[in-house]
Enzyme design. Structure first.
Site, mmCIF file in Angstrom:
data_model
loop_
_atom_site.group_PDB
_atom_site.id
_atom_site.type_symbol
_atom_site.label_atom_id
_atom_site.label_comp_id
_atom_site.label_asym_id
_atom_site.label_seq_id
_atom_site.Cartn_x
_atom_site.Cartn_y
_atom_site.Cartn_z
ATOM 1 N N MET A 64 1.135 -0.880 -0.281
ATOM 2 C CA MET A 64 -0.317 0.466 -0.264
ATOM 3 C C MET A 64 1.017 1.328 -0.103
ATOM 4 O O MET A 64 0.267 1.959 0.507
ATOM 5 C CB MET A 64 -0.852 0.028 1.218
ATOM 6 C CG MET A 64 -1.626 -1.522 0.773
ATOM 7 S SD MET A 64 -3.226 -1.430 2.147
ATOM 8 C CE MET A 64 -2.323 -0.919 3.617
ATOM 9 N N GLY A 65 2.317 0.818 -0.190
ATOM 10 C CA GLY A 65 3.037 2.212 -0.359
ATOM 11 C C GLY A 65 3.285 2.926 0.880
ATOM 12 O O GLY A 65 3.395 2.163 1.647
ATOM 13 N N LEU A 72 7.022 3.294 1.550
ATOM 14 C CA LEU A 72 7.704 1.742 1.431
ATOM 15 C C LEU A 72 8.709 2.325 2.679
ATOM 16 O O LEU A 72 9.348 3.861 2.871
ATOM 17 C CB LEU A 72 8.430 1.514 0.187
ATOM 18 C CG LEU A 72 7.029 1.609 -1.223
ATOM 19 C CD1 LEU A 72 7.891 1.490 -2.445
ATOM 20 C CD2 LEU A 72 6.473 0.424 -0.459
ATOM 21 N N HIS A 90 9.710 -3.446 3.319
ATOM 22 C CA HIS A 90 8.733 -3.795 1.850
ATOM 23 C C HIS A 90 10.132 -4.337 0.891
ATOM 24 O O HIS A 90 10.132 -4.937 -0.443
ATOM 25 C CB HIS A 90 8.308 -2.005 1.422
ATOM 26 C CG HIS A 90 6.565 -1.971 2.238
ATOM 27 N ND1 HIS A 90 6.985 -0.876 2.723
ATOM 28 C CD2 HIS A 90 6.369 -2.023 2.062
ATOM 29 C CE1 HIS A 90 5.763 -0.873 3.600
ATOM 30 N NE2 HIS A 90 5.044 -1.671 2.703
ATOM 31 N N GLN A 148 -10.147 -2.670 2.142
ATOM 32 C CA GLN A 148 -9.649 -3.935 3.377
ATOM 33 C C GLN A 148 -9.684 -2.547 4.403
ATOM 34 O O GLN A 148 -9.628 -3.126 5.578
ATOM 35 C CB GLN A 148 -8.974 -4.383 3.195
ATOM 36 C CG GLN A 148 -7.429 -3.037 3.119
ATOM 37 C CD GLN A 148 -5.827 -3.784 2.241
ATOM 38 O OE1 GLN A 148 -6.404 -4.137 1.887
ATOM 39 N NE2 GLN A 148 -5.417 -3.790 3.081
ATOM 40 N N LYS A 190 4.979 -9.979 9.197
ATOM 41 C CA LYS A 190 4.671 -8.765 9.956
ATOM 42 C C LYS A 190 2.733 -9.254 10.202
ATOM 43 O O LYS A 190 2.390 -8.102 10.715
ATOM 44 C CB LYS A 190 4.669 -7.632 8.959
ATOM 45 C CG LYS A 190 3.923 -6.215 9.564
ATOM 46 C CD LYS A 190 4.414 -5.836 10.757
ATOM 47 C CE LYS A 190 4.421 -5.031 11.307
ATOM 48 N NZ LYS A 190 3.379 -3.985 11.059
#
Ligand code: AMP
Length: 282
Positions: free
Chosen positions: A30-31, A33, A37, A61, A152
């Site tokens: 979802m960026g 970062l 990531h 979501q 995570k």
């Protein structure tokens, strides 16, 4: 690195690569970062010749519209990071591209098993239907050989694996370890919302998990949980949603110690920010 915004361009860019037999890895994000990531990108590069990272803040979501609105979106910075990491494609579609009828809901309901409704599923109703809906769309668009996910989000990995099984999808799911700050805090895009005081108080989450891990053999389960909960509850501004020692397959709390797939999971609100973390008990 090529930046792509539409499904049509994504598919036409990947087609020749697939035809020539190259392996493709997808890293859905979802960026906003961070090194967590990037560790998925690095692992993807070991498993496939072509790495596609998607950046999409998926509205279906989110259960809290405010949370969706304030989710960080530093897109230029993300592109720079992915470029430097040697990622091949970044796919950043609009909401309309992924959900043409948005905000009208598309029908999506799959059986993810009982574990859908506990822990995150209990606090964020419908969350994993939204997660699997977008991950399915991304799998369908990219048709990756392998897709990367972080431990995570432990429950998310389980839900994705259950979806892959339920729908018989032909994709390998690779799970990468949690990347932490030097003091133990699990990296998260949401950490930037923490004030300096929150940032210190948030450490109670990882400390409580490490406490459970370190004392697992020595103390009984109820003692472990009681002491670890006290570590969190004594922190000002920290509101515990759950702390549990669970079976990693069902996410049900364990009632007896076992050495098979046991995980301690925590979620708490620190100031205004909700954080999750976990540790696999080895
Ligand atoms: P997100 O952008 O938060 O949806 O995360 C995208 C992917 O990165 C998910 O598979 C996460 O589990 C993974 N991820 C997030 N934070 C970390 C971290 N600290 N270490 C490793 N992977 C992570």
């Amino acid at each position: 690195m090529k930046v792509i915004a539409t499904l049509a361009e994504l598919q036409s860019s990947l087609k020749p690569l697939k035809t020539s037999g190259l392996k493709i890895a997808l890293v859905p994000t979802m960026g906003a970062l961070h090194q967590g990531h990037l560790s998925l990108i690095a692992e993807a590069q070991k498993l496939a010749e072509v790495v596609v990272c998607s950046i999409f803040v998926n509205p279906t979501q989110f259960t809290d519209p405010k949370d969706l609105e304030k989710y960080p979106r530093p897109l230029e910075h993300d592109i720079k990071m992915l470029n430097e990491a040697g990622c091949n494609f970044v796919f950043m579609p609009s909401v309309k591209e992924m959900y043409p009828g948005y905000p009208k809901p598309e029908s999506w309901k799959i059986d993810l098993g009982e574990a859908e409704f506990v822990l995150e599923g209990e606090f964020r109703k419908g969350h994993y239907q939204g997660v699997t809906q977008i991950v399915y769309k991304l799998f369908d668009a990219v048709k990756p050989d392998v897709a990367m996910f972080g431990q995570k989000d432990f429950q998310q990995v389980l839900m994705i694996k259950n979806m892959v099984e339920a729908l018989g999808l032909d994709v390998q799911i690779a799970v990468c370890p949690i990347i932490r700050e030097a003091d133990g805090l699990a990296m998260s895009s949401r950490n930037i919302h923490l004030s300096q005081a929150d940032r210190e108080h948030a450490l109670a989450l990882s400390k409580a998990l490490f406490y459970i891990e370190a004392n697992y053999k020595r103390l009984d389960l109820s003692q472990l949980l009681e002491n670890a909960k006290a570590m969190i509850n004594q922190m000002p501004g920290v509101e515990l949603d759950y702390l549990t020692i669970a079976n990693g397959d069902t996410l049900r709390p364990i009632t007896e110690k076992t050495h098979q797939n046991t995980v301690a999971l925590v979620a708490a609100k620190v100031g205004q920010t909700r954080l999750i973390d976990n540790v696999i008990i080895k």
